[in-house]
Design an enzyme around this catalytic site. Sequence first.
Site, PDB file in Angstrom:
ATOM      1  N   GLY A   7       0.911  -1.100   0.007  1.00 22.88           N
ATOM      2  CA  GLY A   7       0.018   0.152   0.015  1.00 22.88           C
ATOM      3  C   GLY A   7       0.811   1.270   0.361  1.00 22.88           C
ATOM      4  O   GLY A   7       1.941   1.441   0.306  1.00 22.88           O
ATOM      5  N   SER A   8       0.393   2.301  -0.844  1.00 15.85           N
ATOM      6  CA  SER A   8       1.439   3.764  -0.649  1.00 15.85           C
ATOM      7  C   SER A   8       0.682   4.571  -1.278  1.00 15.85           C
ATOM      8  O   SER A   8       0.294   5.564  -1.619  1.00 15.85           O
ATOM      9  CB  SER A   8       2.044   3.229  -2.689  1.00 15.85           C
ATOM     10  OG  SER A   8       0.600   3.427  -3.878  1.00 15.85           O
ATOM     11  N   CYS A  41      -8.744  11.318  -0.819  1.00 13.99           N
ATOM     12  CA  CYS A  41      -9.245  13.088  -0.313  1.00 13.99           C
ATOM     13  C   CYS A  41      -9.751  14.456  -1.122  1.00 13.99           C
ATOM     14  O   CYS A  41     -10.238  14.670  -1.113  1.00 13.99           O
ATOM     15  CB  CYS A  41      -9.080  13.833   1.443  1.00 13.99           C
ATOM     16  SG  CYS A  41      -8.517  12.120   2.738  1.00 13.99           S
ATOM     17  N   TYR A 270       2.733  -6.607  10.459  1.00 17.33           N
ATOM     18  CA  TYR A 270       1.209  -5.884  11.525  1.00 17.33           C
ATOM     19  C   TYR A 270       0.251  -5.227   9.840  1.00 17.33           C
ATOM     20  O   TYR A 270       0.915  -5.460   9.132  1.00 17.33           O
ATOM     21  CB  TYR A 270       2.261  -4.397  11.263  1.00 17.33           C
ATOM     22  CG  TYR A 270       3.582  -5.036  12.882  1.00 17.33           C
ATOM     23  CD1 TYR A 270       3.658  -4.335  14.190  1.00 17.33           C
ATOM     24  CD2 TYR A 270       4.923  -5.431  11.795  1.00 17.33           C
ATOM     25  CE1 TYR A 270       4.211  -4.622  14.867  1.00 17.33           C
ATOM     26  CE2 TYR A 270       5.967  -6.056  13.480  1.00 17.33           C
ATOM     27  CZ  TYR A 270       5.476  -5.594  14.563  1.00 17.33           C
ATOM     28  OH  TYR A 270       6.504  -5.774  15.376  1.00 17.33           O
ATOM     29  N   ALA A 271      -0.429  -3.795  10.768  1.00 18.02           N
ATOM     30  CA  ALA A 271      -1.495  -3.564   9.697  1.00 18.02           C
ATOM     31  C   ALA A 271      -2.188  -2.599  10.294  1.00 18.02           C
ATOM     32  O   ALA A 271      -1.687  -2.271  11.258  1.00 18.02           O
ATOM     33  CB  ALA A 271      -2.585  -4.765  10.171  1.00 18.02           C
TER      34      ALA A 271
HETATM   35  C1  FAD Z   1     -13.699  10.690  -1.607  1.00 23.49           C
HETATM   36  C2  FAD Z   1     -12.394  10.931  -0.701  1.00 23.49           C
HETATM   37  C3  FAD Z   1     -12.484  11.586   0.364  1.00 23.49           C
HETATM   38  C4  FAD Z   1     -11.886  11.889   1.002  1.00 23.49           C
HETATM   39  N1  FAD Z   1     -11.419  12.696   2.466  1.00 23.49           N
HETATM   40  C5  FAD Z   1     -11.348  12.543   3.819  1.00 23.49           C
HETATM   41  C6  FAD Z   1     -11.208  13.819   4.407  1.00 23.49           C
HETATM   42  O1  FAD Z   1     -11.377  14.461   3.707  1.00 23.49           O
HETATM   43  N2  FAD Z   1     -10.599  13.564   5.856  1.00 23.49           N
HETATM   44  C7  FAD Z   1      -9.798  12.004   6.175  1.00 23.49           C
HETATM   45  O2  FAD Z   1      -9.210  11.681   6.621  1.00 23.49           O
HETATM   46  N3  FAD Z   1     -10.369  11.531   4.675  1.00 23.49           N
HETATM   47  C8  FAD Z   1     -10.992  10.866   3.881  1.00 23.49           C
HETATM   48  N4  FAD Z   1     -10.700  10.000   3.531  1.00 23.49           N
HETATM   49  C9  FAD Z   1     -10.368   8.861   3.426  1.00 23.49           C
HETATM   50  C10 FAD Z   1      -9.233   8.604   3.448  1.00 23.49           C
HETATM   51  O3  FAD Z   1      -8.765   8.334   2.363  1.00 23.49           O
HETATM   52  C11 FAD Z   1      -8.306   7.699   4.439  1.00 23.49           C
HETATM   53  O4  FAD Z   1      -8.528   7.134   5.699  1.00 23.49           O
HETATM   54  C12 FAD Z   1      -7.313   7.112   3.791  1.00 23.49           C
HETATM   55  O5  FAD Z   1      -6.790   6.778   2.693  1.00 23.49           O
HETATM   56  C13 FAD Z   1      -6.345   5.674   4.574  1.00 23.49           C
HETATM   57  O6  FAD Z   1      -5.457   5.058   4.350  1.00 23.49           O
HETATM   58  P1  FAD Z   1      -4.981   4.029   3.797  1.00 23.49           P
HETATM   59  O7  FAD Z   1      -3.429   4.124   3.477  1.00 23.49           O
HETATM   60  O8  FAD Z   1      -5.251   3.243   5.520  1.00 23.49           O
HETATM   61  O9  FAD Z   1      -5.367   3.042   2.572  1.00 23.49           O
HETATM   62  P2  FAD Z   1      -5.664   3.745   1.380  1.00 23.49           P
HETATM   63  O10 FAD Z   1      -5.979   4.638   1.326  1.00 23.49           O
HETATM   64  O11 FAD Z   1      -7.459   3.525   0.885  1.00 23.49           O
HETATM   65  O12 FAD Z   1      -4.776   2.653   0.600  1.00 23.49           O
HETATM   66  C14 FAD Z   1      -4.670   1.515   0.116  1.00 23.49           C
HETATM   67  C15 FAD Z   1      -3.315   1.239  -0.831  1.00 23.49           C
HETATM   68  O13 FAD Z   1      -3.060  -0.097  -0.579  1.00 23.49           O
HETATM   69  C16 FAD Z   1      -2.749  -0.591  -1.852  1.00 23.49           C
HETATM   70  N5  FAD Z   1      -3.126  -1.611  -2.585  1.00 23.49           N
HETATM   71  C17 FAD Z   1      -4.243  -2.534  -1.437  1.00 23.49           C
HETATM   72  N6  FAD Z   1      -4.848  -3.539  -2.008  1.00 23.49           N
HETATM   73  C18 FAD Z   1      -3.588  -4.108  -2.514  1.00 23.49           C
HETATM   74  C19 FAD Z   1      -2.837  -4.872  -3.153  1.00 23.49           C
HETATM   75  N7  FAD Z   1      -3.652  -6.316  -2.725  1.00 23.49           N
HETATM   76  N8  FAD Z   1      -1.679  -5.059  -3.541  1.00 23.49           N
HETATM   77  C20 FAD Z   1      -0.869  -4.444  -3.388  1.00 23.49           C
HETATM   78  N9  FAD Z   1      -1.487  -2.671  -3.438  1.00 23.49           N
HETATM   79  C21 FAD Z   1      -2.688  -3.036  -3.003  1.00 23.49           C
HETATM   80  C22 FAD Z   1      -3.528   0.408  -2.725  1.00 23.49           C
HETATM   81  O14 FAD Z   1      -3.216   0.640  -4.162  1.00 23.49           O
HETATM   82  C23 FAD Z   1      -3.389   1.952  -2.150  1.00 23.49           C
HETATM   83  O15 FAD Z   1      -2.050   2.097  -2.461  1.00 23.49           O
HETATM   84  C24 FAD Z   1     -11.850  10.219   2.022  1.00 23.49           C
HETATM   85  C25 FAD Z   1     -12.320   8.755   1.380  1.00 23.49           C
HETATM   86  C26 FAD Z   1     -12.622   9.016  -0.109  1.00 23.49           C
HETATM   87  C27 FAD Z   1     -12.353   8.147  -0.701  1.00 23.49           C
END
Ligand code: FAD
Length: 413
Positions: A7-8, A41, A270-271
């Site tokens: 995840g990036s 976001c 870890y997660a």
């Molecule tokens: C439209 C929208 C608006 C938002 N607005 C806000 C806001 O205003 N404020 C706020 O705090 N939060 C907001 N959020 C929520 C916020 O974007 C998320 O909480 C945050 O992106 C979570 O980050 P993360 O790193 O956990 O995972 P994610 O952002 O979901 O990223 C997951 C990563 O894992 C990668 N991945 C997944 N599965 C695999 C796999 N099998 N193999 C390789 N790579 C994989 C994906 O490509 C991605 O890079 C919003 C979300 C959306 C969709």
Amino acid sequence: MRHVIIGSSAAGIAAAAEIRKHQKDAVIVMISKDEHVHSRCMLHKYISHERDVKGLDFTEENFFENQKVDYIQNEVISVLEDEKCVLLRSGEQIPYDKLLIASGAGSFIPPIGDLRTADNVFGMRNLSDAQAIDKMADSAQNVLVIGAGLAGMDAAYAMLERGKKVTVLEMSHRILPVQLDAHSAEVYQRKFESKGTIFYLGRRLEKTISGTGGQICRVVLDTGENIDCDVIIVAAGVRPTIDFLDKSKVEAGRGILVDACLQTNIRDIYAAGDVTGLSGIWPNAVKQGTVAARNMCGIAEKYTDTFNEKNMMNFFGIVTLYLGQICTRKDEVVLTEEDRNVYRRVSIREGKVTGVLLQGDISNAGVWQYLIKNEIDISHIKKNIFQISYADFFSVKADGEYRWKCEGQNFKF
Ligand SMILES: Cc1cc2nc3c(=O)[nH]c(=O)nc-3n(C[C@H](O)[C@H](O)[C@H](O)COP(=O)(O)OP(=O)(O)OC[C@H]3O[C@@H](n4cnc5c(N)ncnc54)[C@H](O)[C@@H]3O)c2cc1C
């Protein structure tokens, strides 16, 4: 030491930077499906043409080179914990000493009618979704957004900016039901309506009607009402991305299960971030990524966050900040103040502030954040609570150092 991060996004990038801080010579490999690093976001800004792909990148210039992170654009299809490696869609196996799963969450498309199969229905989670919506929006006029949470209202806002006719369908009786209270939500709803948005609140989608070419042209609600549409954006919730763990021993429920140090039931795995289901917002994903990274580097640290929500939104120039819990419990006192375009709401339990919502003016946010984070008892404050300031809690010693006014209370900076 060889760290592999899946995840990036918020959690993965924060983790990579934190690992590098503590281990200059470690190998860090990041595997992601994303072709470009992007902030979820900001997707609405891509749809409204305010930002291009580069403008969505939230990392510092030359992040991967400077932090010596090897980026593999590919999909992890399996975690082989006994062999301590992950298997990619390409067939390659990537070994790890420590693995961080930061695979986030994906849009949930309800299994109603043709929602899951029609080619004019999109989630709102990844850059690829935004790119597809953007393309479709060129020819579409009627846009239906399902879900009036943050992602849904972002999509509605972007489509309004593109000059589309926007309709929003939401099961709850108000928009932004998790983030806002009734008053502040109505402020935004009225603004959206004044720009032509039509809301169907307290209703459910019951069936879809498809035209020729595999596209949904109309939906029918539980009330029998019909809505015509050219494009449907579904922002009706997300599910943690854990499908690639099906054959692994890593335990998951509504998200990957982790201990206080964000380690899964499997040693060295870890997660962090949305995939844990502990939170669904950016700052908490960053914090989890950082805490997990420290533990991966052998620095024991527990993940704690007093804020289960802390966020800001801005539609039509009206800014709203909310901290802590907005859904009030029965044993809480709620105080509100309204003054022209400014609205403030504070909930208090046993003398301590549990949640704050500031709309129109967020200038005193630091004080509220401080009070919530430090669980400070404010019951001794006799003045109007909305005029509270740091001066109510500190005095300054002769040498300039701040001193706590209320004896016997613990507090943290
Ligand atoms: C439209 C929208 C608006 C938002 N607005 C806000 C806001 O205003 N404020 C706020 O705090 N939060 C907001 N959020 C929520 C916020 O974007 C998320 O909480 C945050 O992106 C979570 O980050 P993360 O790193 O956990 O995972 P994610 O952002 O979901 O990223 C997951 C990563 O894992 C990668 N991945 C997944 N599965 C695999 C796999 N099998 N193999 C390789 N790579 C994989 C994906 O490509 C991605 O890079 C919003 C979300 C959306 C969709």
